[in-house]
Design a protein around this motif. Structure first.
Motif, PDB file in Angstrom:
ATOM      1  N   ASN A   1       6.745   4.147  -1.808  1.00  0.00           N
ATOM      2  CA  ASN A   1       7.506   3.362  -0.831  1.00  0.00           C
ATOM      3  C   ASN A   1       9.012   3.578  -0.952  1.00  0.00           C
ATOM      4  O   ASN A   1       9.795   2.806  -0.403  1.00  0.00           O
ATOM      5  CB  ASN A   1       7.172   1.876  -0.974  1.00  0.00           C
ATOM      6  N   ARG A   2       9.377   4.635  -1.655  1.00  0.00           N
ATOM      7  CA  ARG A   2      10.802   4.885  -1.923  1.00  0.00           C
ATOM      8  C   ARG A   2      11.625   4.914  -0.628  1.00  0.00           C
ATOM      9  O   ARG A   2      12.649   4.243  -0.525  1.00  0.00           O
ATOM     10  CB  ARG A   2      10.969   6.203  -2.689  1.00  0.00           C
ATOM     11  N   GLU A   3      11.139   5.634   0.371  1.00  0.00           N
ATOM     12  CA  GLU A   3      11.910   5.773   1.610  1.00  0.00           C
ATOM     13  C   GLU A   3      12.074   4.424   2.316  1.00  0.00           C
ATOM     14  O   GLU A   3      13.169   4.057   2.725  1.00  0.00           O
ATOM     15  CB  GLU A   3      11.223   6.789   2.528  1.00  0.00           C
ATOM     16  N   LEU A   4      10.965   3.687   2.409  1.00  0.00           N
ATOM     17  CA  LEU A   4      11.000   2.368   3.052  1.00  0.00           C
ATOM     18  C   LEU A   4      11.968   1.434   2.328  1.00  0.00           C
ATOM     19  O   LEU A   4      12.749   0.714   2.955  1.00  0.00           O
ATOM     20  CB  LEU A   4       9.592   1.755   3.040  1.00  0.00           C
TER      21      LEU A   4
ATOM     22  N   LEU B   1      -1.224  -6.961 -10.734  1.00  0.00           N
ATOM     23  CA  LEU B   1      -1.051  -5.520 -10.486  1.00  0.00           C
ATOM     24  C   LEU B   1      -0.839  -4.828 -11.823  1.00  0.00           C
ATOM     25  O   LEU B   1      -0.158  -5.359 -12.695  1.00  0.00           O
ATOM     26  CB  LEU B   1       0.173  -5.272  -9.599  1.00  0.00           C
ATOM     27  N   THR B   2      -1.405  -3.654 -11.974  1.00  0.00           N
ATOM     28  CA  THR B   2      -1.197  -2.933 -13.222  1.00  0.00           C
ATOM     29  C   THR B   2       0.143  -2.229 -13.190  1.00  0.00           C
ATOM     30  O   THR B   2       0.681  -1.932 -12.116  1.00  0.00           O
ATOM     31  CB  THR B   2      -2.293  -1.864 -13.448  1.00  0.00           C
ATOM     32  N   GLU B   3       0.662  -1.947 -14.368  1.00  0.00           N
ATOM     33  CA  GLU B   3       1.943  -1.280 -14.503  1.00  0.00           C
ATOM     34  C   GLU B   3       1.916   0.080 -13.796  1.00  0.00           C
ATOM     35  O   GLU B   3       2.866   0.445 -13.102  1.00  0.00           O
ATOM     36  CB  GLU B   3       2.224  -1.096 -16.001  1.00  0.00           C
ATOM     37  N   SER B   4       0.788   0.800 -13.949  1.00  0.00           N
ATOM     38  CA  SER B   4       0.726   2.142 -13.360  1.00  0.00           C
ATOM     39  C   SER B   4       0.665   2.082 -11.840  1.00  0.00           C
ATOM     40  O   SER B   4       1.260   2.913 -11.153  1.00  0.00           O
ATOM     41  CB  SER B   4      -0.460   2.919 -13.923  1.00  0.00           C
ATOM     42  N   SER B   5      -0.007   1.076 -11.284  1.00  0.00           N
ATOM     43  CA  SER B   5      -0.043   1.008  -9.822  1.00  0.00           C
ATOM     44  C   SER B   5       1.318   0.583  -9.271  1.00  0.00           C
ATOM     45  O   SER B   5       1.738   1.047  -8.208  1.00  0.00           O
ATOM     46  CB  SER B   5      -1.177   0.110  -9.318  1.00  0.00           C
ATOM     47  N   ILE B   6       2.028  -0.264 -10.000  1.00  0.00           N
ATOM     48  CA  ILE B   6       3.376  -0.654  -9.561  1.00  0.00           C
ATOM     49  C   ILE B   6       4.282   0.576  -9.505  1.00  0.00           C
ATOM     50  O   ILE B   6       4.997   0.813  -8.528  1.00  0.00           O
ATOM     51  CB  ILE B   6       3.984  -1.733 -10.495  1.00  0.00           C
ATOM     52  N   ARG B   7       4.205   1.407 -10.546  1.00  0.00           N
ATOM     53  CA  ARG B   7       5.035   2.618 -10.599  1.00  0.00           C
ATOM     54  C   ARG B   7       4.702   3.564  -9.446  1.00  0.00           C
ATOM     55  O   ARG B   7       5.588   4.094  -8.778  1.00  0.00           O
ATOM     56  CB  ARG B   7       4.829   3.352 -11.925  1.00  0.00           C
ATOM     57  N   ALA B   8       3.404   3.749  -9.202  1.00  0.00           N
ATOM     58  CA  ALA B   8       2.977   4.646  -8.124  1.00  0.00           C
ATOM     59  C   ALA B   8       3.436   4.098  -6.768  1.00  0.00           C
ATOM     60  O   ALA B   8       3.996   4.833  -5.950  1.00  0.00           O
ATOM     61  CB  ALA B   8       1.465   4.819  -8.158  1.00  0.00           C
TER      62      ALA B   8
ATOM     63  N   CYS C   1       0.867  -1.166   0.000  1.00  0.00           N
ATOM     64  CA  CYS C   1       0.000   0.000   0.000  1.00  0.00           C
ATOM     65  C   CYS C   1       0.911   1.225   0.000  1.00  0.00           C
ATOM     66  O   CYS C   1       2.136   1.082  -0.052  1.00  0.00           O
ATOM     67  CB  CYS C   1      -0.983  -0.033   1.168  1.00  0.00           C
ATOM     68  N   PHE C   2       0.319   2.431   0.045  1.00  0.00           N
ATOM     69  CA  PHE C   2       1.166   3.606  -0.126  1.00  0.00           C
ATOM     70  C   PHE C   2       2.177   3.779   1.008  1.00  0.00           C
ATOM     71  O   PHE C   2       3.160   4.472   0.855  1.00  0.00           O
ATOM     72  CB  PHE C   2       0.317   4.870  -0.323  1.00  0.00           C
TER      73      PHE C   2
END
Ligand SMILES: [Zn+2]
Ligand SMILES: [Zn+2]
Length: 211
Positions: A177-180, A165-172, A51-52
């Motif tokens: 989750n970049r920091e994690l 999972l869609t490509e766009s949701s994976i990218r988002a 999740c986000f």
């Protein structure tokens, strides 16, 4: 010697799927409901979803805190490192199959009398290095976005994910989750750099072990 050449951490011509073919999957467990599940990055799973703000257990909806994730990651890495340090050797003659922790004074020669087999590390330095690289790949934002990760499920698996999972949701999700993911990678990188140094230091020894 060629063991350092064999390492080539950036063997760019082979895919992660090939490189990590024998790497063990990362198993996480939910601290709330104790459910265990394989973690394969930002991919579909019946057991967790990204999740986000992190990894969410589908069993109880708990979202693992960064420390709940990194502590498990670090414990898993230590298990692999201790397996490597246990230094088990196995005879490559299948008819013999002697397993020992003892190094013969003849080094690579099998201790079983009359056996002409060669003793090799059951858990080689290259395997350990690849294992750490595999864990690292799971938290690599770019690899996640490009969907280059080694699949944790195959067609026909009983727990093959129901939804994709869609490509766009994976990218988002990767960006959210970049920091994690960067925190997780820094945990792995700490061991990876030690392991890489050791690999180079011990190159001679392993060279001797590989016939
Ligand atoms: Zn749970
Ligand atoms: Zn043998």
């Amino acid at each position: 010697g060629n063991s350092i050449n064999n390492l080539q951490p950036l063997e760019t011509t082979i895919s992660d799927v090939e490189r990590f073919a024998t790497s063990a999957i990362l198993e996480l467990s939910c601290p709330m409901c104790s459910k265990q599940f394989p973690f394969g990055g930002i991919v579909a799973s019946n057991y967790y979803k990204m999740c986000f703000n992190g990894i969410q257990c589908k069993g109880c909806d708990h979202i693992l805190s960064p420390i709940q994730l990194t502590a498990q990651l670090e414990a898993t890495i230590r298990v692999h490192i201790s397996l490597y340090y246990a230094g088990w050797l196995i005879c490559d003659d299948l008819a013999c199959g002697t397993v020992t922790r003892q190094m013969s004074v003849f080094g690579k020669r099998c201790l079983n009398e009359g056996c002409t087999g060669v003793m090799r590390y059951k858990y080689s330095d290259k395997q350990l290095y690849n294992q750490l690289l595999y864990f690292d790949s799971l938290f690599d934002i770019e690899k996640n976005k490009k969907e280059e990760l080694k699949p944790i499920y195959h067609d026909g698996d009983m727990d093959f994910p129901n939804e994709a999972l869609t490509e766009s949701s994976i990218r988002a999700l990767a960006e959210q989750n970049r920091e994690l993911f960067e925190i997780s990678r820094s945990v792995i990188q700490k061991y990876l750099s030690e392991c890489g140094r050791r690999y180079v230091d011990m190159g001679g020894i392993f060279d001797f072990m590989s016939a």
